[in-house]
Design a protein around this motif. Structure first.
Motif, PDB file in Angstrom:
ATOM      1  N   TYR A   1     -62.356 -30.810  -9.797  1.00  0.00           N
ATOM      2  CA  TYR A   1     -62.819 -29.891 -10.842  1.00  0.00           C
ATOM      3  C   TYR A   1     -61.771 -29.770 -11.944  1.00  0.00           C
ATOM      4  O   TYR A   1     -60.596 -29.533 -11.658  1.00  0.00           O
ATOM      5  CB  TYR A   1     -63.081 -28.525 -10.199  1.00  0.00           C
ATOM      6  CG  TYR A   1     -63.663 -27.499 -11.129  1.00  0.00           C
ATOM      7  CD1 TYR A   1     -64.956 -27.658 -11.643  1.00  0.00           C
ATOM      8  CD2 TYR A   1     -62.943 -26.371 -11.487  1.00  0.00           C
ATOM      9  CE1 TYR A   1     -65.493 -26.709 -12.509  1.00  0.00           C
ATOM     10  CE2 TYR A   1     -63.478 -25.420 -12.345  1.00  0.00           C
ATOM     11  CZ  TYR A   1     -64.760 -25.600 -12.849  1.00  0.00           C
ATOM     12  OH  TYR A   1     -65.293 -24.667 -13.703  1.00  0.00           O
TER      13      TYR A   1
ATOM     14  N   VAL B   1     -60.450 -27.596 -14.640  1.00  0.00           N
ATOM     15  CA  VAL B   1     -60.577 -26.161 -14.920  1.00  0.00           C
ATOM     16  C   VAL B   1     -60.888 -25.877 -16.390  1.00  0.00           C
ATOM     17  O   VAL B   1     -61.831 -25.157 -16.704  1.00  0.00           O
ATOM     18  CB  VAL B   1     -59.285 -25.411 -14.483  1.00  0.00           C
ATOM     19  CG1 VAL B   1     -59.345 -23.947 -14.881  1.00  0.00           C
ATOM     20  CG2 VAL B   1     -59.082 -25.544 -12.980  1.00  0.00           C
TER      21      VAL B   1
ATOM     22  N   GLN C   1     -64.274 -27.010 -17.329  1.00  0.00           N
ATOM     23  CA  GLN C   1     -65.265 -26.390 -16.436  1.00  0.00           C
ATOM     24  C   GLN C   1     -66.279 -27.401 -15.912  1.00  0.00           C
ATOM     25  O   GLN C   1     -67.475 -27.160 -15.919  1.00  0.00           O
ATOM     26  CB  GLN C   1     -65.977 -25.243 -17.158  1.00  0.00           C
ATOM     27  CG  GLN C   1     -65.015 -24.170 -17.600  1.00  0.00           C
ATOM     28  CD  GLN C   1     -65.714 -23.018 -18.306  1.00  0.00           C
ATOM     29  OE1 GLN C   1     -66.905 -23.054 -18.568  1.00  0.00           O
ATOM     30  NE2 GLN C   1     -64.960 -22.006 -18.629  1.00  0.00           N
ATOM     31  N   LYS C   2     -65.790 -28.566 -15.504  1.00  0.00           N
ATOM     32  CA  LYS C   2     -66.702 -29.611 -15.032  1.00  0.00           C
ATOM     33  C   LYS C   2     -66.139 -30.315 -13.802  1.00  0.00           C
ATOM     34  O   LYS C   2     -64.922 -30.526 -13.714  1.00  0.00           O
ATOM     35  CB  LYS C   2     -66.862 -30.673 -16.118  1.00  0.00           C
ATOM     36  CG  LYS C   2     -67.903 -30.346 -17.133  1.00  0.00           C
ATOM     37  CD  LYS C   2     -68.367 -31.615 -17.846  1.00  0.00           C
ATOM     38  CE  LYS C   2     -69.382 -31.275 -18.908  1.00  0.00           C
ATOM     39  NZ  LYS C   2     -68.828 -31.175 -20.229  1.00  0.00           N
TER      40      LYS C   2
ATOM     41  N   ARG D   1     -63.139 -27.769  -6.427  1.00  0.00           N
ATOM     42  CA  ARG D   1     -64.076 -26.782  -6.952  1.00  0.00           C
ATOM     43  C   ARG D   1     -63.960 -25.486  -6.145  1.00  0.00           C
ATOM     44  O   ARG D   1     -63.854 -25.521  -4.929  1.00  0.00           O
ATOM     45  CB  ARG D   1     -65.498 -27.328  -6.847  1.00  0.00           C
ATOM     46  CG  ARG D   1     -66.362 -26.661  -7.832  1.00  0.00           C
ATOM     47  CD  ARG D   1     -67.784 -27.040  -7.853  1.00  0.00           C
ATOM     48  NE  ARG D   1     -68.364 -26.205  -8.901  1.00  0.00           N
ATOM     49  CZ  ARG D   1     -68.597 -26.625 -10.111  1.00  0.00           C
ATOM     50  NH1 ARG D   1     -68.383 -27.859 -10.438  1.00  0.00           N
ATOM     51  NH2 ARG D   1     -69.081 -25.806 -11.018  1.00  0.00           N
TER      52      ARG D   1
ATOM     53  N   LYS E   1     -60.180 -22.021  -8.257  1.00  0.00           N
ATOM     54  CA  LYS E   1     -59.905 -21.010  -9.308  1.00  0.00           C
ATOM     55  C   LYS E   1     -58.414 -20.837  -9.609  1.00  0.00           C
ATOM     56  O   LYS E   1     -57.895 -19.724  -9.570  1.00  0.00           O
ATOM     57  CB  LYS E   1     -60.477 -19.659  -8.888  1.00  0.00           C
ATOM     58  CG  LYS E   1     -61.983 -19.596  -8.985  1.00  0.00           C
ATOM     59  CD  LYS E   1     -62.438 -18.155  -9.137  1.00  0.00           C
ATOM     60  CE  LYS E   1     -63.945 -18.088  -9.197  1.00  0.00           C
ATOM     61  NZ  LYS E   1     -64.568 -17.362  -8.146  1.00  0.00           N
TER      62      LYS E   1
END
Ligand code: G4P
Length: 537
Positions: A331, A333, A336-337, A381, A384
């Motif tokens: 992922y 960050v 956002q993909k 993913r 965060k």
């Protein structure tokens, strides 16, 4: 699981910093020689005209005879997996050189024994000191006339504000170089240059208390001098403190001669013993443990392929935690993909190879279709996390740049932004002057040429460039200060970066002092982390 842990434990990732010609390339080559990654010396650095034989791996760079960005070399030594980050130092010195240091866990500082600290060593040291990473000093070329070793240590301590701890001590220099005294083993390692540095050597050991043998090896006068110096060292030097070494406060110092393979093996052994495996990295208010199984990494360098037929770029990432696996989805960050990293690569001595897995501490290069920016985070993913990012370092050369053909405004803006996003240049604007007149700042002047070349070849824009007399730039860190209210003398200009941060550019170091004197309370920073400044003056 055990395998996963031990793979990370055996990782050591460091950069070699030095002023050109101190011997960085030679030392790198000798590390590879001892690690068995190359069979004989001379494979990394060939003739003068072919200096970056291994590091140069983009075809166009080779044609132009320059290495625009640094590379990574991985090799095994004594059960360790070592990653050396090459920091370009000749005419190709650029902001990338600084950024590479953000990916390293420690640094080896090579110093020419005849010259001591030189300008580029100073600049690179500052960046290492900012992160408090361990710094190991290798004082090279002891087979030539050298400065007094006590003087050299004094210079390091005074200029850099760190302690030094000589691990060994030279016996003579130049034609009279007889070897080094290993302070821990209390043994002499005698110097012999007959093999001319082509082979790995172990040297001859002799106990310092064995007067008779020592006299036959180095002569009575040198033995006496050595014993006096050792006494002085033991009495007057800093105590050895591993914790201070690991926090960048005490630099272990080694004397040797890279060209003659002298002092390489002892250096590697001590270095590997004193450094740690990758340490946790900060991401916002959490610290990411390298042994956390979830993969995470940050982009510290983007290398553009200057070949028109291949517009792709390579993004270099430092893995901070977990294991990277080739076929998994990760992922991005900032974008956002989720995506798959196609053809992840690693440098192994002279070859680039596609890799299937890599661990915390490793560096991987991936093809980047234009989605990454310097400092971006890649993770699993749902993790965060966002790493702290990479500071923007102060450029030292500035030019006013405009497009020649005013019809090409769009291409010009696109190209400038793209190249700035990759981190090859920094762009600044004079408030109120319009977006066509851009001030470009670079750390190394070669980047101006790269900019001109790429704008013409990739975006069809010819540039008009006027070099400016500015040499220094500082970020204003006072919150809410209106730069219009500042008293600025001739030779100082207010500009803004693309994020709208306010900066001042100066024609000299003096101009900075004058502005600070004329504007009490003003705080300036030498590098910027997004909107927050750092390294205040
Ligand atoms: P750099 O990457 O830091 O720029 O330095 P590099 O290793 O290229 O070394 C610069 C010059 O110093 C080279 O000589 C190299 O052979 C020499 N050198 C490196 N270590 C030692 C040492 O321990 N002793 C001595 N005497 N010389 C050393 P050059 O003539 O520029 O290149 P070349 O003709 O040897 O390739």
């Amino acid at each position: 699981m055990q395998n996963f842990k031990s793979e990370i434990e055996r990782r050591r990732t460091f950069a070699i910093i030095s002023h050109p010609d101190a011997g960085k390339t030679t030392l790198t080559e000798k590390f590879l020689l001892y690690g068995g990654a190359i069979a004989s010396a001379g494979s990394v650095k060939g003739k003068q005209s072919d200096k970056h034989a291994v590091s140069d791996w983009m075809d166009l760079e080779k044609q132009r005879g320059i290495s625009i960005t640094s590379s990574v070399l991985q090799f095994e030594y004594d059960g360790y997996c070592i990653n050396i980050l090459d920091t370009p130092g000749h005419q190709d010195f650029s902001e990338d050189t600084y950024r590479t240091l953000m990916a390293a866990d420690s640094a080896v500082m090579v110093i020419d024994a005849a010259k001591g600290i030189e300008p580029q060593t100073r600049k690179l040291f500052k960046v290492c000191a900012m992160r408090d990473i361990p710094i190991f000093t290798f004082i090279n070329k002891m087979d030539r006339e050298a400065r007094d070793p006590f003087d050299l240590l004094d210079e390091l301590e005074k200029e850099f504000g760190i302690g030094t701890y000589p691990m060994n001590w030279p016996i003579g220099c130049g034609q009279k170089f007889r070897g080094v005294y290993d302070r821990e083993a209390r043994q002499i390692l005698s110097f012999d240059d007959s093999h001319r540095g082509r082979e790995r050597i172990s040297g001859i050991d002799c106990d310092i208390a064995d007067t008779e043998r020592l006299d036959s090896l180095i002569g009575e006068a040198m033995r006496e001098e050595l014993c006096e110096q050792v006494e002085l060292l033991d009495g007057a030097c800093f105590d050895f403190d591993l914790d201070a070494v690991r926090h960048g406060k005490l630099s272990p110092v080694f004397f040797g001669s890279a060209l003659n393979n002298f002092g390489i093996e002892p250096f590697l052994k001590h270095f590997l013993r004193m450094t740690t495996s990758p340490l946790p990295r900060v991401a916002g208010d959490v610290s990411i443990d390298p042994f956390d199984e979830k993969f995470s990494a940050f982009v510290f360098k983007i290398q553009a392929n200057m070949n028109k037929a291949h517009r792709d770029r390579i993004a270099f990432m430092r893995i901070c935690s977990g294991r990277f696996q080739r076929d998994r989805e990760y992922y991005h960050v900032q974008g956002q993909k989720s995506f798959r990293l196609s053809q992840p690569q690693q440098m192994m001595a002279s070859e680039r190879e596609v890799i299937n897995e890599a661990y915390a501490g490793d560096i991987i290069g991936v093809f980047d279709p234009g989605i990454f920016s310097i400092g971006d985070t890649v993770c699993e993913r749902g993790s965060k996390i966002t790493f702290e990012g990479i500071p923007t370092f102060a450029p030292e050369h500035f030019a006013m740049v405009e497009q020649v053909d005013s019809m090409k405004r769009k291409q010009f803006a696109k190209g400038m932004n793209q190249i700035a996003q990759e981190g090859a240049i920094q762009i600044f604007f004079e408030p109120g002057a319009g977006l066509e007149r851009v001030i470009v700042g670079v750390v190394g002047v070669l980047q101006f040429e790269v900019l001109e070349y790429r704008l013409k070849n990739e975006y069809g824009c010819d540039l008009r460039r006027n070099n400016l007399a500015f040499e220094q730039i500082r970020w204003i860190t006072n919150e809410g200060l209106d730069p219009k209210t500042l008293k600025l003398s001739h030779g100082t200009k207010w500009v803004q970066d693309f994020r709208g941060n306010n900066l001042l550019i100066f024609t000299s170091e003096w101009a900075i002092r004058w502005v600070l004197e004329d504007n009490p309370g003003l705080t300036l920073a030498e590098f910027s982390r997004g909107n927050a400044g750092g390294g205040e003056e």
